[in-house]
Design an enzyme around this catalytic site. Structure first.
Site, PDB file in Angstrom:
ATOM      1  CE  LYS A  53      -3.728  -2.509   2.240  1.00  0.00           C
ATOM      2  NZ  LYS A  53      -4.395  -2.873   3.522  1.00  0.00           N
ATOM      3  CD  GLN A  97      -3.263  -4.648   6.720  1.00  0.00           C
ATOM      4  OE1 GLN A  97      -3.165  -3.697   5.966  1.00  0.00           O
ATOM      5  NE2 GLN A  97      -3.977  -5.722   6.425  1.00  0.00           N
ATOM      6  CG  ASP A 120      -9.475  -0.026   5.507  1.00  0.00           C
ATOM      7  OD1 ASP A 120      -9.161  -0.278   4.329  1.00  0.00           O
ATOM      8  OD2 ASP A 120      -8.758  -0.324   6.469  1.00  0.00           O
TER       9      ASP A 120
END
Length: 298
Positions: A53, A97, A120
């Site tokens: 990412k 994460q 997200d």
């Protein structure tokens, strides 16, 4: 023969457009849209995901900040970090994460993220906005699924769709996005009766069950479009490992099109994370939102 819907090619086009828009934003505001990635613990897969990412951020000109904490990080320590990132005007997107160590309540951490920085799309505020069709940040994998689907079927109204899997990360958001586009949607789970028969009636199948080879060829009607979200690691008879989807790809030649695994939905997830970071930066600067149907990203 069924056409391949290439997530790799679509993600490359999306990122090319993003690079231009990120450069425009950076010139206009004197700073790049910036993603803060938070990694807790030593999970090898999580380290790889975060590294990828960050690498993709650099490719399109996004700023990135990485915060790493050991597996002994306390919940209070992580919540304090989230609070600082929420208040930092130089941070536009926050990614924590998953999974987190067992001493940390993941739901509490995700709820602590400012919804406007929740790239997200997991915060209850963004989930609520998605369910009511009132904007907000859309979860990355479902957004990628819809982009790939609409590249093959620009007009979704009236289509019959079966979503296999009811997770908060993929299944439920995809179902809501399909409903918003005028599809008739059936969401299936492990308790669903006659799943093969339901699939045989579908114009669209989104397979997100996490079960290798679940969808067989005789479940798919001719001309259907299949979005395979599954990522399943298997070991073949020769002892070599590989990754396959939830669909038995070699049996669906009679479908109209499908996404391969790998190279389908996967590349789109990270590209959509970057898109969400730009969208968050624009929203924080009171600029117009980017919609997933925007012609610049079609």
């Amino acid at each position: 023969m069924a056409r391949l819907i290439s997530g790799t090619a679509t993600a490359e086009r999306l990122m090319a457009g993003l690079a231009t828009d990120v450069a425009d934003f950076s010139r206009a505001h004197g700073m790049a849209p910036t993603l803060a990635a938070v990694l807790v613990g030593d999970d090898p897969a999580s380290r790889i995901y975060v590294r990828r990412k960050i690498e993709q951020c650099r490719k399109v000109g996004l700023g990135s900040i990485e915060h790493r904490h050991g597996a002994d990080c306390s919940e209070a320590e992580l919540l304090a970090l989230i609070d600082r990132l929420n208040r930092d005007p130089k941070v536009h997107g926050i990614l924590v994460q998953l999974p987190l160590p067992p001493q940390i309540d993941s739901a509490k951490v995700l709820d602590a993220i400012d919804p406007m920085k929740d790239v997200d799309g997991f915060h209850p505020v963004n989930v609520g906005r998605l369910s009511t069709g009132t904007g907000g940040l859309i979860p990355c994998t479902p957004m990628g699924c819809m982009m790939l689907l609409q590249s093959e079927l620009p007009e979704l109204r009236g289509k019959s769709a079966v979503v296999i899997g009811k997770s908060n990360i993929v299944g439920k958001p995809v179902a809501l996005l399909l409903l918003e586009q005028g599809c008739t949607v059936t969401v299936c789970n492990r308790h669903t009766v006659n799943l093969p028969d339901l699939c045989r009636q579908a114009d669209i199948i989104v397979a997100a069950a996490g079960r290798a080879g679940l969808v067989r060829g005789d479940w798919v009607k001719p001309g259907a479009v299949i979005i395979d979200v599954g990522i399943n690691r298997i070991v073949g008879p020769d002892g070599k490992g590989g990754i396959v989807g939830d669909v038995t790809a070699e049996e669906i030649g009679h479908a109209a099109a499908f996404t391969p695994v790998p190279g389908g939905v996967g590349p789109m997830t990270i590209a959509c994370l970057l898109l969400n970071t730009l969208q968050a930066a624009r929203a924080l600067r009171a600029a117009p939102d980017i919609r997933i149907s925007d012609a610049a990203y079609s």
